[in-house]
Design an enzyme around this catalytic site. Structure first.
Site, PDB file in Angstrom:
ATOM      1  N   ASP A 153       0.839  -1.201   0.000  1.00 53.30           N
ATOM      2  CA  ASP A 153       0.000   0.000   0.000  1.00 53.30           C
ATOM      3  C   ASP A 153       0.876   1.253   0.000  1.00 53.30           C
ATOM      4  OD1 ASP A 153       0.873  -0.173   2.598  1.00 53.30           O
ATOM      5  OD2 ASP A 153      -1.106  -0.061   3.529  1.00 53.30           O
ATOM      6  N   SER A 154       2.218   1.062   0.052  1.00 53.99           N
ATOM      7  CA  SER A 154       3.140   2.181  -0.165  1.00 53.99           C
ATOM      8  C   SER A 154       2.932   2.780  -1.551  1.00 53.99           C
ATOM      9  CB  SER A 154       4.593   1.723   0.004  1.00 53.99           C
ATOM     10  OG  SER A 154       4.832   0.551  -0.760  1.00 53.99           O
TER      11      SER A 154
ATOM     12  N   ASP B  38      -0.971  -6.199  -0.346  1.00 51.25           N
ATOM     13  CA  ASP B  38      -1.369  -5.574   0.918  1.00 51.25           C
ATOM     14  C   ASP B  38      -2.871  -5.372   0.997  1.00 51.25           C
ATOM     15  OD1 ASP B  38       0.628  -5.109   2.761  1.00 51.25           O
ATOM     16  OD2 ASP B  38       1.231  -3.188   1.871  1.00 51.25           O
TER      17      ASP B  38
ATOM     18  N   GLU C 227      -1.559  -5.523   8.585  1.00 52.58           N
ATOM     19  CA  GLU C 227      -0.762  -4.930   9.657  1.00 52.58           C
ATOM     20  C   GLU C 227      -1.430  -5.110  11.011  1.00 52.58           C
ATOM     21  OE1 GLU C 227       0.057  -0.804   8.798  1.00 52.58           O
ATOM     22  OE2 GLU C 227       0.936  -1.274   6.836  1.00 52.58           O
TER      23      GLU C 227
ATOM     24  N   GLU D  98       8.880  -4.109  10.828  1.00 54.16           N
ATOM     25  CA  GLU D  98       9.287  -2.798  10.315  1.00 54.16           C
ATOM     26  C   GLU D  98       9.656  -1.853  11.458  1.00 54.16           C
ATOM     27  OE1 GLU D  98       6.611  -0.949   7.519  1.00 54.16           O
ATOM     28  OE2 GLU D  98       7.799   0.907   7.476  1.00 54.16           O
TER      29      GLU D  98
ATOM     30  N   LYS E 263      -1.163  -9.524   2.847  1.00 54.41           N
ATOM     31  CA  LYS E 263      -0.478  -9.059   4.059  1.00 54.41           C
ATOM     32  C   LYS E 263      -1.380  -8.071   4.777  1.00 54.41           C
ATOM     33  CE  LYS E 263       3.218  -6.084   3.869  1.00 54.41           C
ATOM     34  NZ  LYS E 263       2.727  -4.903   4.599  1.00 54.41           N
TER      35      LYS E 263
HETATM   36  O1  KIV Z   1       3.541  -1.178   1.622  1.00 53.48           O
HETATM   37  C1  KIV Z   1       4.735  -1.489   1.758  1.00 53.48           C
HETATM   38  O2  KIV Z   1       5.600  -1.157   0.943  1.00 53.48           O
HETATM   39  C2  KIV Z   1       5.110  -2.265   2.940  1.00 53.48           C
HETATM   40  C3  KIV Z   1       6.570  -2.446   3.199  1.00 53.48           C
HETATM   41  C4  KIV Z   1       7.106  -1.237   3.861  1.00 53.48           C
HETATM   42  C5  KIV Z   1       6.845  -3.671   3.981  1.00 53.48           C
HETATM   43  O3  KIV Z   1       4.265  -2.703   3.657  1.00 53.48           O
END
Ligand code: KIV
Length: 281
Positions: A47-48, A86, A117, A184, A115
């Protein structure tokens, strides 16, 4: 070699002699091709994307449909690397039904796992996703979706009690069925404690060298993101400078008339020129 499956990744503990896992983010077809051809084990459609591609200041702005759109672009390249997508903020917080539907949307878009969080609070959702036969990767420590609750992008686990909580969280994620955990923004020693405490691999970002793997954001690694330079980022290239220079050369060539050349242009044949009564061009 064949794509790494979630069960195969789950078995990749460095202490058992495995090579460290390599994960890099990608959000579209060109970045997915680069990451996979460079030999990464996993592509994270993170989600970055909100920050490094879409220009937002945090990751909270992307929806599950946005994530599915980017996951599908990555998946169309049929990469060797395992694709993990994500689940964005608010896609696994409301109800178990919505959570499973959202995870399924990302799998149907082409991911092999998802994934999410958070620690113990997320256990019920992790179990529901796992029960739908979808492999889940955890993510603890500095969790960017908790930006406001954490009071900023801050290193986590700096005090003994917080460090112990992270170890407990990792154990419960492993127990709930996560096949790997992203760690992280935590001190090196905390990452080492967590990595020792769990049977599943840890993949670090800003968590020091003792994890079972490392992940970096594509745009950070290549020097395409110039706004943020976290302590843990190593830039292996300066593509922003190279790209700016290339576009500047194009602009100069257009303005001077050097682009396009005759070789970069299409031409009529002599016959057609004659039919049009044009000669000598
Ligand atoms: O969204 C992302 O890029 C991440 C990484 C920082 C692990 O979750």
């Amino acid at each position: 070699m064949g794509k790494l499956t979630a069960p195969a990744i789950r078995a990749r503990k460095v202490r058992d002699g495995a090579d460290p896992l390599v994960m890099v983010t990608a959000y579209d077809a060109p970045s997915a091709r680069v990451v996979s051809e460079a030999g990464a084990d996993l592509i994270l459609v993170g989600d970055s994307v909100a920050m490094v591609v879409l220009g937002y200041d945090d990751t909270l702005q992307v929806t599950v449909n946005d994530m599915a759109h980017h996951t599908a672009a990555v998946a169309r390249t049929k990469p060797e690397a395992h694709i993990v997508a994500d689940l964005p903020w608010m896609s696994y917080h409301v109800s178990a039904e919505e959570t499973v539907q959202n995870a399924a949307l990302l799998i149907r878009a082409g991911a092999q796992s998802v994934k999410l969080e958070g620690g113990r609070k997320r256990l019920p959702m992790i179990e529901r996703i796992r029960d739908a036969e979808i492999p889940v990767m955890g993510h603890i420590g500095l969790t960017p979706q908790s930006l406001h609750a954490m009071g900023g992008f801050k290193v986590q686990g700096r005090h003994a009690e917080a460090a112990r909580r992270l170890v407990q969280a990792a154990k419960s994620l492993s127990h709930a069925g996560c096949y790997a955990i992203v760690l992280e923004g935590v001190p090196v020693q905390v990452a080492e404690m967590v990595t020792e405490a769990v049977e599943i691999p840890t993949i670090g970002i800003g968590a020091g060298p003792h994890c079972d793997g490392q992940v970096l954001v594509y745009h950070d690694l290549l020097g395409l993101e110039t706004r943020l330079a976290a302590k843990f980022v190593r830039r292996y290239a300066d593509l922003d400078t190279l790209a700016t220079e290339a576009v500047r050369c194009f602009a100069d060539d257009v303005r001077s008339g050097a682009f396009p050349s005759s070789r970069e242009s299409y031409h009529l044949s002599e016959v057609e020129l004659a039919a049009l009564g044009i000669s000598g061009l």
